[in-house]
Design an enzyme around this catalytic site. Sequence first.
Site, mmCIF file in Angstrom:
data_model
loop_
_atom_site.group_PDB
_atom_site.id
_atom_site.type_symbol
_atom_site.label_atom_id
_atom_site.label_comp_id
_atom_site.label_asym_id
_atom_site.label_seq_id
_atom_site.Cartn_x
_atom_site.Cartn_y
_atom_site.Cartn_z
ATOM 1 N N LYS A 150 -11.668 -6.921 7.780
ATOM 2 C CA LYS A 150 -10.573 -6.449 8.637
ATOM 3 C C LYS A 150 -10.540 -7.206 9.975
ATOM 4 O O LYS A 150 -9.492 -7.339 10.587
ATOM 5 C CB LYS A 150 -10.713 -4.946 8.883
ATOM 6 C CG LYS A 150 -10.302 -4.084 7.685
ATOM 7 C CD LYS A 150 -8.784 -3.952 7.604
ATOM 8 C CE LYS A 150 -8.354 -2.969 6.536
ATOM 9 N NZ LYS A 150 -6.899 -2.794 6.477
ATOM 10 N N HIS A 185 -7.909 8.922 9.826
ATOM 11 C CA HIS A 185 -6.817 9.891 9.688
ATOM 12 C C HIS A 185 -6.729 10.378 8.255
ATOM 13 O O HIS A 185 -6.946 9.642 7.304
ATOM 14 C CB HIS A 185 -5.494 9.335 10.199
ATOM 15 C CG HIS A 185 -5.185 7.955 9.758
ATOM 16 N ND1 HIS A 185 -5.727 6.838 10.347
ATOM 17 C CD2 HIS A 185 -4.377 7.503 8.770
ATOM 18 C CE1 HIS A 185 -5.264 5.759 9.761
ATOM 19 N NE2 HIS A 185 -4.449 6.131 8.776
ATOM 20 N N ASP A 211 0.999 -8.070 -5.901
ATOM 21 C CA ASP A 211 -0.370 -7.910 -5.399
ATOM 22 C C ASP A 211 -0.504 -8.816 -4.179
ATOM 23 O O ASP A 211 -0.128 -9.993 -4.246
ATOM 24 C CB ASP A 211 -1.341 -8.321 -6.519
ATOM 25 C CG ASP A 211 -2.773 -7.941 -6.201
ATOM 26 O OD1 ASP A 211 -3.279 -8.400 -5.152
ATOM 27 O OD2 ASP A 211 -3.383 -7.189 -6.980
ATOM 28 N N THR A 227 -8.548 -1.294 12.197
ATOM 29 C CA THR A 227 -9.348 -0.071 12.061
ATOM 30 C C THR A 227 -10.402 0.072 13.152
ATOM 31 O O THR A 227 -10.935 -0.931 13.663
ATOM 32 C CB THR A 227 -10.059 -0.077 10.685
ATOM 33 O OG1 THR A 227 -11.120 0.887 10.704
ATOM 34 C CG2 THR A 227 -10.681 -1.424 10.356
ATOM 35 N N TYR A 248 -16.281 -4.293 4.687
ATOM 36 C CA TYR A 248 -14.914 -3.824 4.965
ATOM 37 C C TYR A 248 -14.482 -4.242 6.366
ATOM 38 O O TYR A 248 -13.436 -4.861 6.578
ATOM 39 C CB TYR A 248 -14.859 -2.303 4.821
ATOM 40 C CG TYR A 248 -13.588 -1.666 5.347
ATOM 41 C CD1 TYR A 248 -12.416 -1.666 4.588
ATOM 42 C CD2 TYR A 248 -13.547 -1.069 6.615
ATOM 43 C CE1 TYR A 248 -11.245 -1.086 5.069
ATOM 44 C CE2 TYR A 248 -12.383 -0.488 7.095
ATOM 45 C CZ TYR A 248 -11.240 -0.497 6.326
ATOM 46 O OH TYR A 248 -10.081 0.073 6.807
ATOM 47 N N GLN A 282 -2.255 6.795 0.907
ATOM 48 C CA GLN A 282 -1.981 7.909 1.831
ATOM 49 C C GLN A 282 -0.940 7.516 2.888
ATOM 50 O O GLN A 282 0.124 8.126 3.006
ATOM 51 C CB GLN A 282 -3.273 8.334 2.538
ATOM 52 C CG GLN A 282 -3.016 9.335 3.668
ATOM 53 C CD GLN A 282 -4.242 9.669 4.493
ATOM 54 O OE1 GLN A 282 -4.797 10.747 4.332
ATOM 55 N NE2 GLN A 282 -4.675 8.770 5.377
ATOM 56 N N ASP A 283 -1.243 6.473 3.675
ATOM 57 C CA ASP A 283 -0.362 6.114 4.793
ATOM 58 C C ASP A 283 0.975 5.562 4.293
ATOM 59 O O ASP A 283 2.024 5.837 4.875
ATOM 60 C CB ASP A 283 -1.026 5.038 5.671
ATOM 61 C CG ASP A 283 -2.246 5.571 6.397
ATOM 62 O OD1 ASP A 283 -2.638 6.731 6.163
ATOM 63 O OD2 ASP A 283 -2.815 4.826 7.218
ATOM 64 N N GLU A 302 -13.269 0.837 12.566
ATOM 65 C CA GLU A 302 -14.516 0.279 12.011
ATOM 66 C C GLU A 302 -14.851 -1.062 12.656
ATOM 67 O O GLU A 302 -16.003 -1.500 12.610
ATOM 68 C CB GLU A 302 -14.377 0.089 10.496
ATOM 69 C CG GLU A 302 -14.472 1.365 9.691
ATOM 70 C CD GLU A 302 -15.899 1.882 9.536
ATOM 71 O OE1 GLU A 302 -16.790 1.079 9.267
ATOM 72 O OE2 GLU A 302 -16.106 3.101 9.702
ATOM 73 N N LEU A 361 -0.273 -2.233 4.703
ATOM 74 C CA LEU A 361 -1.228 -1.116 4.607
ATOM 75 C C LEU A 361 -2.150 -1.272 3.404
ATOM 76 O O LEU A 361 -3.097 -0.494 3.239
ATOM 77 C CB LEU A 361 -0.464 0.217 4.500
ATOM 78 C CG LEU A 361 0.626 0.456 5.546
ATOM 79 C CD1 LEU A 361 1.233 1.838 5.381
ATOM 80 C CD2 LEU A 361 0.078 0.300 6.955
ATOM 81 N N ALA A 362 -1.866 -2.238 2.547
ATOM 82 C CA ALA A 362 -2.692 -2.420 1.343
ATOM 83 C C ALA A 362 -4.101 -2.842 1.743
ATOM 84 O O ALA A 362 -4.281 -3.671 2.626
ATOM 85 C CB ALA A 362 -2.073 -3.482 0.440
ATOM 86 N N ALA A 363 -5.077 -2.248 1.100
ATOM 87 C CA ALA A 363 -6.467 -2.625 1.379
ATOM 88 C C ALA A 363 -7.401 -2.038 0.341
ATOM 89 O O ALA A 363 -7.072 -1.059 -0.331
ATOM 90 C CB ALA A 363 -6.899 -2.113 2.757
ATOM 91 N N GLY A 383 0.837 -1.214 0.000
ATOM 92 C CA GLY A 383 0.000 0.000 0.000
ATOM 93 C C GLY A 383 0.861 1.248 0.000
ATOM 94 O O GLY A 383 0.433 2.304 0.464
#
Length: 340
Positions: free
Chosen positions: A156, A182, A61, A128, A152, A15-16, A130, A83-85, A11
């Site tokens: 996770k 974030h 991948d 997360t 999602y 962003q991260d 979530e 961090l890939a998602a 990832g």
Amino acid sequence: MKINKTALITGTTGQDGSYLSELLLEKGYKVYGLIRRSSVNTTERITHLINKSNFELIEGDITDSACIYELISGIKPNEVYNLAAMSHVGTSFKQPVVSCTVNAIGPLNILEAIRQTSPKTKFYQASTSELFGNTDVVSQSEITPMKPNSPYAISKLYAHQLVNLYRNAYNVFACAGILFNHESPRRGENFVTKKITKYVAMLLNWMDLNDGFPTKGVDVPPLFLGNIGTKRDWSHAKDMVYGMWLMLQYNKPDDYVLGSGKTHSVENFLDIAFAGSAGLDYKDYVVIDKKFYRPMDINLLCADSSKAKRVLGWKPTIHFTDMIDCMVQDDYEKLIKCRD
Ligand code: NAP
Ligand code: G4F
């Protein structure tokens, strides 16, 4: 002081991943960034890193177990940050199978490759807030029961439980960061914060070029949003990636909640972005569109990060309003550049 370590970041184009790559390069790591094949360029957030000698992009991948096995057994990195998602909650309702494959099977592939070929590699999983779903607990911590309510979050949760399993059953140094929302100027375009700051920047740009205030539907299109009553605990992504790194530097693997401990509604965010940055009333521009409502949403999230503070010495440094200002400013500067 320079650290001679290797890290694999999945990832890395996100962003991260982009902020974490910067942080680890500053610390002297050799960073391998996983990048998936795409028909368009996805390196916008890491363009400034691409020619650095310690930064190497590798095509792959996380859903391809053979590729991940070969990669981890070949590099044997000191640290892997997954961090890939498929990271958009709303999209996960429309693409549940992809969400499950990437978010649940992806980390399984990585953990298995670590277990089989590089058991000393430390592993970070991007869990997360979530996971908590709609909980009665006012401030959510590592021990708050998890009641995920989206494809999602359910995918996770599988990965979150894997971290626990590989830590306890196989002694893998695996940590999960239960991160609350974030944001940053590098936030993906279809998250609510970025939709708002980009729109405000467009209004500012219009006001620079015209006399007076723009009228919705005449001078500018409306900003279509879904449920603006939900509340989130928002921090800056830079603070969060530092927390990820701290987790893998501690002498024992564990799970940690990271968040600001303050909650704001989407409506608060709108108010600050419109009134604070542009002196405008968001109600003059926003149109509520049911299309952006989700079959289920989370009403309120608020972090209790006392464990991360106590054990890791982590705390957020960038204030909510400063983060909004800097997102609006960055979007506005991009528009100014386009004027020339
Ligand atoms: P993001 O900007 O959406 O980045 C996701 C990254 O994953 C992108 O680089 C994407 O590549 C990559 N990716 C997607 N599918 C992949 C696959 N099959 N194989 C390899 N790479 C793949 O997400 P983010 O905001 O940086 O979040 C990072 C992680 O933290 C995610 O796991 C997210 O679920 C989790 N998280 C985020 C937040 C938050 O508020 N930001 C909070 C809690 C947890 P492309 O560039 O090719 O799309
Ligand atoms: O910006 P959002 O899409 O973020 P959400 O769903 O909280 O998820 C983000 O944070 C999670 C951590 O808690 C991460 F795990 C996840 O990967 C992601 O980074 O939506 C925030 C809120 C929601 O209640 C949503 O329904 O804003 C509401 N909303 C209202 N209008 C909207 C919109 N969300 C989006 N994306 N687009 C809208 O137009």
